[in-house]
Design a protein around this motif. Structure first.
Motif, PDB file in Angstrom:
ATOM      1  N   VAL A 328       0.765  -1.345  -0.233  1.00 29.54           N
ATOM      2  CA  VAL A 328      -0.164  -0.032   0.494  1.00 29.54           C
ATOM      3  C   VAL A 328       0.877   1.489   0.400  1.00 29.54           C
ATOM      4  N   TYR A 329       2.317   1.252   0.599  1.00 28.68           N
ATOM      5  CA  TYR A 329       2.956   2.680   0.786  1.00 28.68           C
ATOM      6  C   TYR A 329       3.794   2.337  -0.776  1.00 28.68           C
ATOM      7  N   ALA A 330       4.048   1.152  -0.811  1.00 24.37           N
ATOM      8  CA  ALA A 330       5.241   1.423  -2.489  1.00 24.37           C
ATOM      9  C   ALA A 330       4.262   2.229  -3.489  1.00 24.37           C
ATOM     10  N   ALA A 331       2.708   1.859  -3.694  1.00 26.78           N
ATOM     11  CA  ALA A 331       2.429   1.928  -4.814  1.00 26.78           C
ATOM     12  C   ALA A 331       2.018   3.581  -5.044  1.00 26.78           C
ATOM     13  N   ARG A 332       2.385   4.050  -6.611  1.00 23.50           N
ATOM     14  CA  ARG A 332       2.140   5.434  -6.806  1.00 23.50           C
ATOM     15  C   ARG A 332       0.982   6.449  -6.181  1.00 23.50           C
ATOM     16  N   LYS A 333       0.778   7.457  -6.407  1.00 26.75           N
ATOM     17  CA  LYS A 333      -0.285   7.759  -5.899  1.00 26.75           C
ATOM     18  C   LYS A 333      -1.674   7.960  -7.449  1.00 26.75           C
ATOM     19  N   GLY A 334      -2.666   6.998  -6.401  1.00 25.43           N
ATOM     20  CA  GLY A 334      -3.368   7.162  -7.555  1.00 25.43           C
ATOM     21  C   GLY A 334      -3.128   5.455  -7.959  1.00 25.43           C
ATOM     22  N   GLY A 335      -1.651   5.055  -7.610  1.00 28.12           N
ATOM     23  CA  GLY A 335      -2.131   3.546  -8.172  1.00 28.12           C
ATOM     24  C   GLY A 335      -2.711   2.814  -7.679  1.00 28.12           C
ATOM     25  N   THR A 336      -2.768   0.783  -7.690  1.00 28.71           N
ATOM     26  CA  THR A 336      -3.278   0.128  -8.022  1.00 28.71           C
ATOM     27  C   THR A 336      -2.271  -1.245  -6.706  1.00 28.71           C
ATOM     28  N   ILE A 337      -3.568  -1.195  -5.849  1.00 23.48           N
ATOM     29  CA  ILE A 337      -2.711  -2.934  -5.297  1.00 23.48           C
ATOM     30  C   ILE A 337      -4.126  -3.392  -5.801  1.00 23.48           C
ATOM     31  N   VAL A 338      -3.435  -5.241  -6.491  1.00 21.55           N
ATOM     32  CA  VAL A 338      -4.800  -5.915  -6.498  1.00 21.55           C
ATOM     33  C   VAL A 338      -4.512  -7.543  -6.123  1.00 21.55           C
ATOM     34  N   THR A 339      -4.841  -8.084  -5.332  1.00 20.57           N
ATOM     35  CA  THR A 339      -4.428  -8.981  -4.150  1.00 20.57           C
ATOM     36  C   THR A 339      -5.737 -10.508  -4.615  1.00 20.57           C
ATOM     37  N   CYS A 340      -4.698 -11.126  -5.007  1.00 22.54           N
ATOM     38  CA  CYS A 340      -5.262 -12.637  -4.967  1.00 22.54           C
ATOM     39  C   CYS A 340      -5.467 -13.624  -3.839  1.00 22.54           C
ATOM     40  N   ALA A 341      -4.437 -13.360  -2.752  1.00 24.90           N
ATOM     41  CA  ALA A 341      -4.666 -14.753  -2.266  1.00 24.90           C
ATOM     42  C   ALA A 341      -3.430 -13.593  -0.844  1.00 24.90           C
ATOM     43  N   SER A 342      -3.255 -14.555   0.568  1.00 26.89           N
ATOM     44  CA  SER A 342      -3.155 -14.356   1.094  1.00 26.89           C
ATOM     45  C   SER A 342      -2.104 -15.226   1.884  1.00 26.89           C
ATOM     46  N   THR A 343      -1.157 -16.259   1.290  1.00 31.81           N
ATOM     47  CA  THR A 343      -0.201 -17.165   1.774  1.00 31.81           C
ATOM     48  C   THR A 343       0.101 -16.592   3.473  1.00 31.81           C
ATOM     49  N   SER A 344       1.034 -14.737   3.588  1.00 37.00           N
ATOM     50  CA  SER A 344       1.696 -15.530   4.794  1.00 37.00           C
ATOM     51  C   SER A 344       0.502 -15.287   5.897  1.00 37.00           C
TER      52      SER A 344
END
Length: 446
Positions: A328-344
């Motif tokens: 979430v921190y690393a994505a650019r302004k207006g960017g997208t974090i797309v998630t499909c799993a949570s292996t950790s």
């Protein structure tokens, strides 16, 4: 020769069309977990649970064939993380899924059994089709995607992933692909790429389609040319396809890996911007309860160093708890974090200020609909995307194959042979294969 042996022989001698005239056996070997063993790992940490103890190879009855379904002689399959979850009975035993599904209809009741035949990938040959199946016939060489839907309600008719009765075959349903015979719905079937072996063709299935929807589809990140794409686990089952889609689609992948060997694989795929998180020593969590924003900042600075000052337009997420705050921190302004799993870990924490004040988006993406899976398989068939198979085990050693994935001691995908007696069989177009052999073998021996 047994009935299953006759079917195997017909396929191996190039006479697949003959299987329609051969009798279907009453039973077959399948990799199973048992309902009376769901407590076998009680008290152990997830990392200490051993799939070799819970995954069995049993002789099980061939299920009744229903309308709109197909029985497939499975030549090869592959390991996905959902098989690892099934084998260690996390987050819940899959028998709860089967029991719920069994209440849906008399036909669905077949799935509610004291054993669960697992596996969400296959390549093989259609043996029989049920009433109402028109596009497939016995003898067709196929692969299967793992979306099981009923489509009796309206919700799934715009996107089948939104069907109220959407399930992952071989995980939330029975009679999966780690077996000699599998039961699928006809709308799971796709043509086997003719330049690939059985084990190569089986391996892309779930992860290739998942990566396609997550990164390329409008239902996911809708990646475009020039996008900077941060890819966690870029040499793994999911990440290896995300890396290929980014490169193939004109984007700029930033590949996060955990060893020099995994970095070398990404370079072999054509990626240039690589972060070895182990060598860099990133520790995003100070302890079990507190993250370290300074490490997020150090990570972000490393990305900008590689990209010439640009932050990621898209973050391809699947590790979950361990990395989500950094994503979430690393994505650019207006960017997208797309998630499909949570292996950790499923319980994510992040600083919401970086999300709302910078107009970022989090998109949940789960597997893929039939159209997306078909397109992903079409790209495999055209040689534009390649399998990432690194190693193959026989059916009897599926437990070890699952342990490799559980312990992240693998690269790309780990395959499993079912009716195929050895690797290297099933190629129908040697000329096309020769053109793409380097890409096909990129992960071999890794």
């Amino acid at each position: 020769m047994t009935q299953l042996g006759e079917i195997q022989q017909a396929i191996l001698t190039g006479e697949s069309a003959a299987v329609g005239s051969l009798p279907v056996p009453e039973s077959y070997r399948g990799v199973t977990v048992h309902a009376d063993e769901v407590d076998m790992f009680e008290g152990l940490e997830s990392r200490d649970k051993d799939p070799r103890k819970s995954l069995h190879v049993d002789d099980v009855p061939v299920p009744e064939l229903g309308p709109g379904e197909a029985l497939v002689a499975v030549m090869a399959s592959a390991i996905n993380y959902n098989t690892v979850w099934t084998s260690i009975f996390e987050p819940i035993p899959t028998f709860k899924f089967l029991k719920k599904y069994g209440k849906l209809s008399p036909l669905a009741k077949r799935h509610d059994l004291p054993y669960h035949v697992v596996g969400s990938d296959l390549s093989g040959v259609v043996l029989r089709t049920g009433a109402g199946v028109h596009n497939w016939k016995p003898g067709d060489e196929v692969v299967a995607h793992c979306l099981n839907v009923e489509l009796e309600g309206p919700d799934g008719h715009n996107d089948t992933m939104l069907d109220t009765e959407q399930r992952i075959w071989g995980f939330e349903t029975n009679f999966g692909g780690l077996a000699e015979i599998a039961l699928v719905k006809a709308n799971q079937l796709m043509p086997k790429p003719d330049h690939l072996t059985w084990e190569e063709a089986a391996s892309p299935g779930l992860v290739n389609s998942t990566a396609y929807r997550q990164l390329v589809s409008r239902n996911g990140a809708d990646m475009k040319q020039g996008d900077v794409v941060l890819i966690w686990g870029a040499s793994g089952g999911l990440g290896s396809y995300a890396t290929q889609y980014a490169l193939n689609g004109g984007a700029i992948p930033v590949c996060v890996v955990s060893s020099p060997e995994k970095a070398a694989i990404c370079r072999k795929l054509g990626a240039e911007l690589i972060i070895d998180r182990s060598a860099e020593g990133y520790r995003f969590w100070k302890n079990d309860d507190e993250q370290d924003p300074k490490e997020w900042q150090r990570f972000g600075a490393k990305i900008r160093e590689l990209t010439g000052g640009e932050d990621p337009d898209i973050v391809f997420e699947h590790p979950g708890r361990e990395t989500f705050g950094a994503s979430v921190y690393a994505a650019r302004k207006g960017g997208t974090i797309v998630t499909c799993a949570s292996t950790s870990g499923y319980m994510h924490q992040y600083d919401n200020r970086y999300l709302w004040m910078n107009l970022k988006r989090i998109i949940g993406s789960h597997f893929a609909n039939y159209r997306e899976s078909w397109e992903a398989n079409r790209l495999i068939a055209k040689g534009l995307i390649h399998p990432t198979l690194s190693k193959t085990y026989p059916l009897e050693e599926t437990g070890q194959a699952a342990l490799d994935v559980h312990r992240n001691a693998h690269q790309g995908k780990v395959g499993v042979l079912a009716l195929a007696p050895e690797e290297g069989l099933g190629v129908r177009d040697e000329e096309k294969r020769a053109k793409h052999i380097e890409g096909i073998n990129a992960f071999r021996g890794a």
